[in-house]
Design an enzyme around this catalytic site. Structure first.
Site, mmCIF file in Angstrom:
data_model
loop_
_atom_site.group_PDB
_atom_site.id
_atom_site.type_symbol
_atom_site.label_atom_id
_atom_site.label_comp_id
_atom_site.label_asym_id
_atom_site.label_seq_id
_atom_site.Cartn_x
_atom_site.Cartn_y
_atom_site.Cartn_z
ATOM 1 N N GLU A 178 -22.077 23.955 37.936
ATOM 2 C CA GLU A 178 -22.538 25.362 37.576
ATOM 3 C C GLU A 178 -21.461 26.058 36.917
ATOM 4 O O GLU A 178 -21.246 27.402 37.125
ATOM 5 C CB GLU A 178 -22.954 26.338 38.753
ATOM 6 C CG GLU A 178 -24.572 25.586 39.380
ATOM 7 C CD GLU A 178 -25.018 26.458 40.466
ATOM 8 O OE1 GLU A 178 -24.668 27.344 40.670
ATOM 9 O OE2 GLU A 178 -26.030 25.767 41.134
ATOM 10 N N GLU A 281 -30.033 20.822 40.723
ATOM 11 C CA GLU A 281 -30.482 21.861 41.664
ATOM 12 C C GLU A 281 -31.670 22.669 41.048
ATOM 13 O O GLU A 281 -31.680 22.831 39.847
ATOM 14 C CB GLU A 281 -29.448 22.841 42.126
ATOM 15 C CG GLU A 281 -28.449 22.334 43.105
ATOM 16 C CD GLU A 281 -27.364 23.446 43.224
ATOM 17 O OE1 GLU A 281 -27.970 24.689 43.551
ATOM 18 O OE2 GLU A 281 -26.403 23.091 43.391
#
Ligand code: BMA
Length: 352
Positions: A178, A281
């Site tokens: 991320e 995710e």
């Protein structure tokens, strides 16, 4: 010949990418699933705890809803770097190791992330108060030595993931995730592109020097406003990355449209770079939409070569009552999840 010469030029001999037959097999299985228009379903920490229980052998919220454990087991190494015996969510590393071995033996796929603490401030991964952290752990930086010790602890754990005959268990390893957001100390506003890429290369070189050929390295930018350029500007290179991921949380039509768009882009990149792609995710925090699995997730990946989708953890309710990403028995989305389980596109542990 030209390609070979360039690879050797790019890294010293001990850093050349080698991948075990078992890890190669996982990559093949992922690609095969996508070729069959199917994907593996995964969940973070599913064997360790659920909404109303903790550490009870064989249990799992997903299994209690649909009859099978997820095909992909995700877990996290955060706090291993400190030498702790439990991770940041309280999972003992010994229990984690055994669960990984058992899951692999049952035919499952394993992925590991690392919410490493902030090596400069000693606070957690989310401490973004200092934008010199990445530069200070690179070679020549004030915290380089400390950080090599952290990588060593990670390498020792990854090395310990093996069967009785010594075969190393393949792991989709997903550090520095991320990074297109700025909520971790390695995020977009916290370091330059060059520093981020150097962090990746240092991590991969370290693992290669330890001869860890069981790692499938996953790159996982966060979804939202991603252009092709943003996705690729911090890409360490084809020699360092084995899987192109995307992390995406949300609900509703707009979320789905953006996600499909970005997954399309990642699919195109996967094709060009010959790498599997995955929703490394995903989920809807709290699972307030009782049809999220069939109306959002299934539709978002429809027709796209996504090889697996991993939802986040069901934290014990007494600790975090809204931190739920898959149903448990009696949850309003349980019926929809059973439809999702029966959909021919999804692959669970009992089918592999
Ligand atoms: C986050 C939350 C945290 C957890 C972390 C690492 O998204 O689930 O509670 O500590 O992941 O698992």
């Amino acid at each position: 010949m030209i390609v070979l010469a360039m690879t050797i030029f790019a890294c010293t001999e001990k850093h050349i990418r080698t991948i075990s037959p078992e890890a190669d097999d996982v990559i093949d299985r992922l690609q095969q699933a996508a070729g069959d228009n199917r994907f593996f379903f995964g969940q973070e920490d599913f064997p360790f705890y659920g909404y109303s229980w903790e550490y009870e052998d064989g249990r799992g919220d997903v299994k209690e809803v649909c009859g099978s454990h997820p095909a992909v087991l995700g877990t996290d190494l955060g706090h291993l770097e400190l030498g702790d015996d439990k991770n940041l969510d309280g999972v003992p590393f010994d229990v984690m190791r055994q669960a990984i071995i058992d899951h692999y033996k049952a035919g499952g796929i394993v992925t590991i992330s690392w919410h490493a603490r902030n090596p400069v401030t000693s606070s957690d991964a989310w401490d973004v108060s200092d934008n010199t952290v990445v530069s200070s752990i690179l070679e020549g930086g004030s915290h380089h030595r400390l950080f090599l010790g952290w990588l060593e602890r990670v390498a020792v754990f990854l090395e310990s993931l093996k069967l009785e005959d010594g075969t190393r268990i393949p792991v989709i390893f997903r550090p520095w995730h991320e990074h297109t957001g700025s909520w971790f100390w390695w995020g977009r506003k916290l370091c330059s592109n060059e520093e981020y890429i150097a962090l990746w290369k240092m991590t991969v070189h370290f693992m290669r020097e330890r001869s860890l050929d069981n790692l499938i390295m996953a790159f996982s930018p966060n979804y939202g406003g991603l252009t092709r350029n943003m996705y690729m500007e911090r890409y360490p290179g084809d020699d360092y990355i084995d899987l192109l991921g995307l992390d995406a949380y949300g609900d509703g039509q707009e979320f789905m449209d953006i996600l499909r768009n970005e997954l399309n882009m990642v699919a195109q990149l996967g094709k060009e770079h010959n790498k599997p792609i995955a929703l490394t995710e995903c989920g809807m925090g709290g699972l307030g939409n009782s049809k999220w699995f069939t109306q959002i997730l299934l539709k978002a990946v429809e027709g796209l070569p996504v090889t697996y989708a991993l939802v986040w953890r069901n934290a014990p309710g007494y600790l975090m009552p809204m931190h739920i990403f898959a149903p448990y028995p009696g949850h309003p989305s349980a019926a929809d999840f059973i439809d999702f389980f029966h959909n021919p596109r999804t692959l669970f542990l009992n089918e592999i």
